[in-house]
Design a protein around this motif. Structure first.
Motif, PDB file in Angstrom:
ATOM      1  N   SER A   1      -2.609   1.684  -4.562  1.00 17.84           N
ATOM      2  CA  SER A   1      -2.607   2.975  -4.333  1.00 17.84           C
ATOM      3  C   SER A   1      -3.955   3.659  -3.689  1.00 17.84           C
ATOM      4  CB  SER A   1      -2.100   3.665  -5.554  1.00 17.84           C
ATOM      5  OG  SER A   1      -3.165   4.054  -6.533  1.00 17.84           O
ATOM      6  N   TYR A   2      -3.835   4.806  -3.486  1.00 19.09           N
ATOM      7  CA  TYR A   2      -5.120   5.567  -2.779  1.00 19.09           C
ATOM      8  C   TYR A   2      -5.475   6.680  -3.912  1.00 19.09           C
ATOM      9  CZ  TYR A   2      -5.159   2.281   0.851  1.00 19.09           C
ATOM     10  OH  TYR A   2      -5.036   1.484   1.662  1.00 19.09           O
TER      11      TYR A   2
ATOM     12  N   ARG B   1      -7.192   8.776  -6.293  1.00 18.15           N
ATOM     13  CA  ARG B   1      -8.656   9.004  -6.744  1.00 18.15           C
ATOM     14  C   ARG B   1      -8.680   9.674  -8.192  1.00 18.15           C
ATOM     15  NH1 ARG B   1     -12.930   7.296  -2.564  1.00 18.15           N
ATOM     16  NH2 ARG B   1     -11.663   7.233  -0.917  1.00 18.15           N
TER      17      ARG B   1
ATOM     18  N   GLU C   1     -15.189   9.980  -5.554  1.00 23.61           N
ATOM     19  CA  GLU C   1     -15.291  10.210  -4.140  1.00 23.61           C
ATOM     20  C   GLU C   1     -16.605   9.847  -3.591  1.00 23.61           C
ATOM     21  OE1 GLU C   1     -11.769  13.601  -3.357  1.00 23.61           O
ATOM     22  OE2 GLU C   1     -13.401  14.151  -4.593  1.00 23.61           O
TER      23      GLU C   1
ATOM     24  N   TRP D   1      -8.848   4.536  -6.933  1.00 19.65           N
ATOM     25  CA  TRP D   1     -10.253   4.712  -6.669  1.00 19.65           C
ATOM     26  C   TRP D   1     -11.223   5.635  -7.757  1.00 19.65           C
ATOM     27  CZ3 TRP D   1     -11.584   3.460  -1.178  1.00 19.65           C
ATOM     28  CH2 TRP D   1     -10.696   2.716  -0.597  1.00 19.65           C
TER      29      TRP D   1
ATOM     30  N   ASP E   1       0.092   4.086   1.120  1.00 20.41           N
ATOM     31  CA  ASP E   1      -0.328   5.066   2.365  1.00 20.41           C
ATOM     32  C   ASP E   1       0.860   4.902   3.327  1.00 20.41           C
ATOM     33  OD1 ASP E   1      -0.949   2.303   2.950  1.00 20.41           O
ATOM     34  OD2 ASP E   1      -2.682   2.975   4.273  1.00 20.41           O
TER      35      ASP E   1
ATOM     36  N   GLU F   1     -10.731  -0.095  -7.526  1.00 22.67           N
ATOM     37  CA  GLU F   1     -11.303  -0.679  -6.004  1.00 22.67           C
ATOM     38  C   GLU F   1     -12.447  -0.779  -5.949  1.00 22.67           C
ATOM     39  OE1 GLU F   1     -10.115  -1.486  -1.605  1.00 22.67           O
ATOM     40  OE2 GLU F   1      -9.439  -1.921  -3.747  1.00 22.67           O
TER      41      GLU F   1
ATOM     42  N   GLY G   1       0.797  -1.442   0.018  1.00 22.51           N
ATOM     43  CA  GLY G   1      -0.085   0.039  -0.028  1.00 22.51           C
ATOM     44  C   GLY G   1       1.100   1.224  -0.123  1.00 22.51           C
TER      45      GLY G   1
END
Length: 260
Positions: free
Chosen positions: A67-68, A70, A101, A98, A37, A136, A35
């Motif tokens: 990953s995060y 967006r 939101e 992702w 993060d 995701e 990850g």
């Protein structure tokens, strides 16, 4: 062919990479999704190479970067190269992102198309480097439901775009199977855990029958990994038991002893 058993590093954010690798290998798992993060910050290529070396020495693969990032209207102005650089340094073939939101039903049409444009941009950038991206399948994104996932995959229609899948708490088995049927060739990997009620974490072994019915007769995508994600109490002492439950669910082909 069976799902390849792996571990998401976010399962144990409190542990060092060395501790995660040692525990994953000892538990019989064969891959780690790192990850961004905590353990694999975007752009820290020295860290990514260190993670790749640790995994290689332990006989573990690094197929994906969790990953995060967006995909939003503003994403096109944000740097994307550091994430792709990190994936390449790690030796990953897929980057998870992702989709927006907010949930599909809560997102207006213009925003949906903005998200689709951003996802397409990510897919094109990844494809230029021989990488794929995977969405995701998660609440508070466009892919929070079958309808949203189908819409986005059809709207983007890029060969480098894939999807993860995971259930929501107490989701009926047939509904889960319908999700997977709808993803079809887009399905890449699974995140596996067993939650009940208000996101209460139960041992994966208690969800064995549930997951077995979901996966029964399911075609495994080429290179498909089933990543153990959350464990009760985020307790590293649970990993041996949880990994054993995962291996049992995935069948004898997932047993690391079969591949030695």
């Amino acid at each position: 062919m069976s799902w390849v058993p792996g571990l998401c590093s976010v399962t144990f954010r409190q542990l060092s990479p060395v501790q995660i690798v040692e525990r994953a290998a000892a538990a019989g798992l064969r891959a780690i999704e790192w990850g961004t993060d905590v353990h694999a910050p975007p752009g820290d290529l020295a860290r990514a190479r260190e993670l790749a070396s640790l995994c290689h020495s332990a006989g573990l693969a690094c197929p994906t970067l969790g990953s995060y990032a967006r995909a939003t209207a503003s994403a096109r102005s944000q740097p994307w190269s550091p994430l792709l650089d990190t994936a390449e340094a790690l030796g990953a073939t897929t980057v998870r992102i992702w989709a927006g939101e907010s949930g599909f039903a809560e997102t207006d049409n213009r925003t949906r198309h903005d998200v689709a444009d951003a996802v397409r941009n990510y897919a094109e950038s990844a494809s230029a480097r021989g990488l794929k991206i995977a969405l995701e399948y998660h609440p508070d994104t466009l892919t929070d439901c079958r309808r949203g996932a189908a819409w986005l995959l059809e709207q983007v229609a890029h060969p480098a775009l894939k999807s993860y899948w995971q259930p929501v708490p107490d989701q009926p088995v047939e509904d889960c199977r319908d999700d997977l049927d709808a993803l079809g060739e887009h399905l890449a990997h699974l995140h596996m855990f067993f939650w009940r009620g208000e996101r209460i974490r139960y041992p994966l072994s208690e969800g064995g029958a549930y997951w077995a019915r979901i996966l029964n007769g399911r075609r495994v995508p080429r290179g498909g990994h089933a990543f153990l994600e959350f464990v009760p109490g985020d307790d590293p002492a649970c990993l041996g038991r949880e990994a054993a439950a995962l291996l049992q669910l995935l069948g004898p082909e997932a047993d690391p002893g079969v591949h030695q």
